[in-house]
Design an enzyme around this catalytic site. Structure first.
Site, short mmCIF file in Angstrom:
data_model
loop_
_atom_site.label_atom_id
_atom_site.label_comp_id
_atom_site.label_asym_id
_atom_site.label_seq_id
_atom_site.Cartn_x
_atom_site.Cartn_y
_atom_site.Cartn_z
N HIS A 141 -73.08 -29.75 -65.45
CA HIS A 141 -72.43 -30.64 -66.41
C HIS A 141 -73.36 -31.76 -66.90
O HIS A 141 -73.08 -32.40 -67.90
CB HIS A 141 -71.14 -31.23 -65.82
CG HIS A 141 -71.35 -32.28 -64.78
ND1 HIS A 141 -71.33 -32.03 -63.42
CD2 HIS A 141 -71.57 -33.62 -64.88
CE1 HIS A 141 -71.51 -33.15 -62.75
NE2 HIS A 141 -71.67 -34.13 -63.63
N ASP A 171 -71.40 -25.31 -60.76
CA ASP A 171 -71.85 -26.55 -61.38
C ASP A 171 -73.28 -26.89 -60.99
O ASP A 171 -73.61 -28.03 -60.70
CB ASP A 171 -70.92 -27.72 -61.05
CG ASP A 171 -71.13 -28.91 -61.98
OD1 ASP A 171 -71.72 -28.71 -63.06
OD2 ASP A 171 -70.72 -30.03 -61.62
N GLY A 243 -73.91 -41.07 -63.32
CA GLY A 243 -75.37 -41.09 -63.35
C GLY A 243 -75.98 -40.57 -62.07
O GLY A 243 -77.14 -40.18 -62.03
N SER A 245 -74.88 -37.87 -60.55
CA SER A 245 -74.75 -36.42 -60.53
C SER A 245 -76.11 -35.74 -60.58
O SER A 245 -76.94 -36.06 -61.43
CB SER A 245 -73.90 -35.94 -61.71
OG SER A 245 -72.55 -36.06 -61.43
N LEU A 300 -63.64 -8.07 -58.59
CA LEU A 300 -62.64 -7.00 -58.52
C LEU A 300 -61.84 -6.88 -59.81
O LEU A 300 -61.14 -5.87 -60.00
CB LEU A 300 -61.68 -7.24 -57.35
CG LEU A 300 -62.31 -7.31 -55.96
CD1 LEU A 300 -61.22 -7.42 -54.90
CD2 LEU A 300 -63.19 -6.09 -55.70
#
Length: 406
Positions: A141, A171, A243, A245, A300
């Site tokens: 992100h 992510d 910030g 992340s 599946l």
């Protein structure tokens, strides 16, 4: 009659202004503006062939000792912080030249030839250099939709980054920078992380510059948060803010135990509940994105719904174990094996389904093309079916909400 016409112009102008305002601000009539529904997830085209890149060489840290704690963590920070980078991503978006151009009344005069102008959107985050080849781990992100990604090192160097691959379902994303003498962080075995261990979060919160915060490991194996399709978070009370992340969560010896990813917050700032993706999971994603160009997971082709005691009783089950097959993807493995919507999936590979998310992760770890036996209940009758696992398509997902992902 002619002399009365000039007095009508103020009334006509006032009526026109009222119409524009009521169209632009429907709340004046007590109505809520209608929001468009979120876009349905789409399936991305699968790359036909894997890329031919060698595996990145990572630095492994020695197991951490817990005999005694240091008075200061300056040495640990000095080992890890140079490898934590600031990431600035930007993208160009087009918008209409004037706010009134969004009103249908004015659009009828311009049609599709309305004037438009461009605007630059910027965002910030963090990343971690994990190999001397220049591979940088960060969050999906942080760089999602970016036209340009700039990486700034603590030593003052800056460079543009190349996107090697992204995995929205965990992510995570892998970038590459081309610089010499890069600082590299050491990776530790995240399965050895224990609740109560000291943890340090390093990143670039609010763009103020590289910052270190301290806390402890509050929990491990956190899931069911609704942030990612595959969740196995480390929880910490080290302050994580917008910030942070993509930055590093390290232990007292300076080795990385996770990638800072999300926070639980009612205000958007840190409230002592932060989440990091464990190093072991990040290492596996990095390996596949570098060598394959994508993350290969087993699939599946079913849509599952969790059982509750009432539903379990209606199917004649003694306990709410397993999942209801709510839908079957046409031509998917389940469809080809004859499974149907309304079947109850009880076991996968001989193991009862106690936690649907855990079972989902176990299926994802199965190599596509493998044979996988499952047990289902249909109309009160127990059936055993063998499926050929396929590769999970990669869906496009909107970026998580800023209040949840710093």
């Amino acid at each position: 009659m002619r002399r009365a016409l000039p007095y009508l112009w103020p009334a006509l102008i006032g009526l026109l202004v009222a119409i524009v305002l009521l169209n632009a601000f429907p709340q004046l009539l007590g109505r809520r503006a209608v929001q468009p529904p979120p876009p349905a997830p789409e399936q991305q085209a699968r790359p036909p062939e894997p890329v031919s890149r060698p595996s990145p060489e990572l630095r492994e840290a020695a197991p951490m000792t817990r005999d005694q704690g240091p008075v200061s963590y300056a040495e640990a920070v000095e080992r890890a912080a140079p490898a934590v980078v600031n990431i600035y991503s930007s993208r160009v978006v087009e918008r209409e030249g004037h706010p009134l151009m969004s009103d249908p009344f004015f659009r009828q005069f311009y049609g599709d030839d309305m004037p438009r102008r461009q605007r630059m959107l910027s965002s910030l985050g963090s990343g971690v250099i994990v190999s001397e080849d220049g591979y940088v781990l960060t969050n999906h992100h942080v760089i999602s939709g970016a036209d340009q990604i700039q990486v700034a090192l603590r030593d003052g160097r800056e460079t543009l980054a190349e996107v090697i691959g992204t995995d929205p379902e965990s992510d995570l994303a892998v970038l590459r920078i081309d610089l010499d003498d890069l600082p590299v962080i050491e990776l530790t075995d995240s399965t050895q992380v224990a609740v109560g261990d000291v943890s340090l979060a390093i990143g670039n919160p609010f763009g103020v510059g590289q910052t270190v915060t301290m806390g402890i490991i509050s929990a491990t194996g956190r899931s069911h948060l609704g942030l990612n399709a595959y969740e196995d978070f480390i929880q910490t009370d080290a302050a994580i803010n917008p910030g942070n992340s993509g930055g590093a969560l390290i232990n007292p010896e300076g080795a990385m135990v996770g990638i800072n990813t999300a926070i639980f917050s009612r205000s958007g700032g840190s409230q002592g509940i932060g989440f990091a993706i464990p190093t072991n999971l990040a290492r596996n994603i990095l390996e596949e994105l570098v060598t394959q160009g994508r993350v290969i997971r087993g699939w599946l082709g079913i849509e599952a719904q969790e059982l509750n005691p009432e539903l379990a009783a209606s199917f004649g089950l003694e306990a709410p174990t397993g999942v209801i097959i709510a839908g079957v993807v046409p031509e998917g493995p389940a469809d080809q094996a004859g499974l149907q919507a309304g079947d109850v999936l009880l076991e996968v590979n001989g193991q009862p389904i106690l936690d649907p998310r855990q079972t989902m992760s176990e299926i994802a770890a199965v190599t596509p093309g493998s044979q996988l036996p499952v047990t289902v209940v249909r109309g009160g009758e127990t059936m055993r079916v063998t499926l050929e696992v396929a590769e999970r398509p990669t869906p496009r997902r909107p970026a998580p909400a800023p209040a949840e992902t710093p």
